[in-house]
Design an enzyme around this catalytic site. Structure first.
Site, PDB file in Angstrom:
ATOM      1  N   ARG A  94       0.806  -1.221   0.000  1.00 51.03           N
ATOM      2  CA  ARG A  94       0.000   0.000   0.000  1.00 51.03           C
ATOM      3  C   ARG A  94       0.835   1.265   0.000  1.00 51.03           C
ATOM      4  NH1 ARG A  94      -4.013  -1.163   4.996  1.00 51.03           N
ATOM      5  NH2 ARG A  94      -2.003  -1.683   5.936  1.00 51.03           N
TER       6      ARG A  94
ATOM      7  N   VAL B 288      -4.541  -5.069  -0.688  1.00 53.32           N
ATOM      8  CA  VAL B 288      -5.088  -6.399  -0.953  1.00 53.32           C
ATOM      9  C   VAL B 288      -6.578  -6.487  -0.638  1.00 53.32           C
ATOM     10  CG1 VAL B 288      -2.888  -7.590  -0.650  1.00 53.32           C
ATOM     11  CG2 VAL B 288      -4.419  -7.284   1.330  1.00 53.32           C
TER      12      VAL B 288
ATOM     13  N   TYR C  86      -8.542 -11.532  14.505  1.00 52.82           N
ATOM     14  CA  TYR C  86      -7.318 -11.913  13.795  1.00 52.82           C
ATOM     15  C   TYR C  86      -7.176 -13.430  13.757  1.00 52.82           C
ATOM     16  CZ  TYR C  86      -2.258 -12.279  12.932  1.00 52.82           C
ATOM     17  OH  TYR C  86      -1.024 -12.600  12.428  1.00 52.82           O
TER      18      TYR C  86
END
Length: 253
Positions: free
Chosen positions: A39, A61, A151
């Site tokens: 990025r 992504v 996560y």
């Protein structure tokens, strides 16, 4: 000897920092042409200036259209033989304070980012004589940790995707595996150490030890150790290895 095919083209997402940069560096040293995706243009340019990669593309992504376009341009330059889906991010919060937006962020980056990456590259890769897909998951994809439920859920999803895709592609020349690092000495873990310091008032050494204690070897994993594992999986000598989630974690799992 890495066992990479001559003139292999490797694409690494999240390739400008941490584990991704070391993976890109290892593949380039082994003779591959390497494209990194990330990025941040400045960190991508720094990685190329440091000799870690040959080409770069700026894309998030989690943005499927941008990522597909970036991978398409890279493949047009040279067909992709090796795909390393490494980009990821971690946020921590107790489950009761982990709202839907947090779960979406973790799934979008850590799981859907892998989905977008593979879907963009796989159709052409299947037609080539050699293909390697390595997903960089985490020990969080093999076990649980408190306060990072979103996560952990996303990384478990990556491991499940890998196992399914490996079976779908078993009759082709493409292998699919996951590498699952434990706590690794990267910027991402440095952020976790900062969080521990802020929440507990501990010093940096104590906070780092809190993470290192998960590793029976009593240390953080080195990014190069993860990169070496990825490099092996990308080589010809690992052609019978597919559908595996390999922990690089000092015996934690």
């Amino acid at each position: 000897m890495s066992g990479l095919p001559a003139s292999a083209h490797a694409l690494v997402t999240g390739g400008s920092r941490g584990i991704g940069r070391e993976i890109a560096r290892a593949l380039k040293r082994a003779g591959a042409t390497v494209t990194i995706v990330g990025r941040n243009r400045a960190t991508l340019e720094a990685a190329i200036a440091g000799g870690c990669a040959d080409h770069m593309a700026v894309a998030d992504v989690a943005d499927q259209d941008a990522l597909t376009a970036a991978i398409g341009l890279a493949a047009a330059r040279q067909p992709i033989d090796i795909l390393v889906a490494n980009a990821g991010a971690a946020e921590s919060a107790p489950f009761v304070k982990s709202d839907a937006a947090l779960f979406r962020r973790m799934m979008d980056i850590n799981f859907m980012g892998v989905v977008h990456t593979v879907q963009a590259a796989l159709p052409a890769m299947k037609d080539r004589p050699y293909g390697r897909i390595v997903m960089v998951a985490s020990t969080a994809g093999l076990k649980g940790y408190p306060y990072v439920s979103a996560y952990v859920a996303a990384k478990h999803a990556v491991v499940g995707l890998m196992r399914s895709l490996a079976l779908e592609l078993a009759s082709t020349n493409v292998t699919v595996n996951a590498v699952c690092p434990g706590f690794t000495d990267t910027d991402l873990v440095a952020g976790s150490i900062d969080t521990i310091m802020n929440k507990t008032g501990r010093g940096r050494e104590q906070a780092a030890a809190e993470l290192a204690k998960h590793n029976p070897q009593g240390r953080l994993v080195r990014p190069q150790e993860v990169a070496d594992t990825v490099l092996w999986l990308c080589g010809a000598g690992a052609s019978a290895i597919t559908g595996q989630a390999i922990a690089v974690a000092g015996g934690e799992v």
